[in-house]
Design a protein around this motif. Structure first.
Motif, PDB file in Angstrom:
ATOM      1  N   LEU A   1      16.675  -3.482 -46.916  1.00 49.94           N
ATOM      2  CA  LEU A   1      17.443  -3.114 -45.678  1.00 49.94           C
ATOM      3  C   LEU A   1      18.771  -2.680 -45.079  1.00 49.94           C
ATOM      4  O   LEU A   1      18.479  -1.931 -44.496  1.00 49.94           O
ATOM      5  CB  LEU A   1      18.430  -4.736 -46.319  1.00 49.94           C
TER       6      LEU A   1
ATOM      7  N   ILE B   1      16.685   0.114 -43.215  1.00 47.77           N
ATOM      8  CA  ILE B   1      16.486   0.011 -41.629  1.00 47.77           C
ATOM      9  C   ILE B   1      17.859  -0.001 -41.284  1.00 47.77           C
ATOM     10  O   ILE B   1      18.443   1.057 -40.939  1.00 47.77           O
ATOM     11  CB  ILE B   1      16.631  -1.768 -41.727  1.00 47.77           C
TER      12      ILE B   1
ATOM     13  N   TYR C   1      18.088   3.312 -40.577  1.00 48.38           N
ATOM     14  CA  TYR C   1      17.016   4.067 -39.839  1.00 48.38           C
ATOM     15  C   TYR C   1      18.288   4.174 -38.712  1.00 48.38           C
ATOM     16  O   TYR C   1      18.342   4.806 -38.006  1.00 48.38           O
ATOM     17  CB  TYR C   1      16.206   3.562 -39.782  1.00 48.38           C
ATOM     18  N   LEU C   2      19.261   2.966 -39.028  1.00 48.63           N
ATOM     19  CA  LEU C   2      20.027   2.928 -37.587  1.00 48.63           C
ATOM     20  C   LEU C   2      20.865   3.936 -37.160  1.00 48.63           C
ATOM     21  O   LEU C   2      21.424   4.229 -36.453  1.00 48.63           O
ATOM     22  CB  LEU C   2      20.251   1.297 -37.832  1.00 48.63           C
TER      23      LEU C   2
END
Length: 106
Positions: A3, A6, A9-10
């Motif tokens: 998580l 992610i 990356y976001l």
């Protein structure tokens, strides 16, 4: 852990989009300033002409020179300037990353 990756990356994607928009805004502002500067210079030179010059020229031709012709002339300059600055920053960033990653191989 997944998580967090992610979310990282976001966050990077959002930052990249925001910085791309900011870059585009800056280059558009620079482009407009170049066009305004060229138009002002052209207008000053037109005003210095004698009356015989204006008798031989049509008003539409002069207006077109001040409008679309100046924009068409300045457009390649601003695109080239944009690419030059972007590629230079990319090169400098790549060299820095090479030294940060492994200064012995760099």
């Amino acid at each position: 852990s997944f998580l967090q990756v992610i979310l990282l990356y976001l966050g990077c994607s959002v930052a990249l989009g925001a910085l791309g928009g900011l870059s585009s805004l800056c280059f558009n502002l620079i482009s407009r300033r170049i066009i305004v500067s060229v138009r002002e210079t052209l207008f000053r030179q037109l005003i210095k002409q004698d009356i015989a010059f204006f008798d031989g020229m049509r008003t539409g031709d002069l207006t077109q020179r001040l409008g679309s012709d100046v924009r068409a002339m300045a457009s390649p300059v601003t695109v080239t300037l944009s690419m030059l600055i972007s590629n230079t920053l990319l090169l400098v960033g790549g060299v820095i990353m090479c030294f940060v990653t492994s200064w012995q191989l760099s």
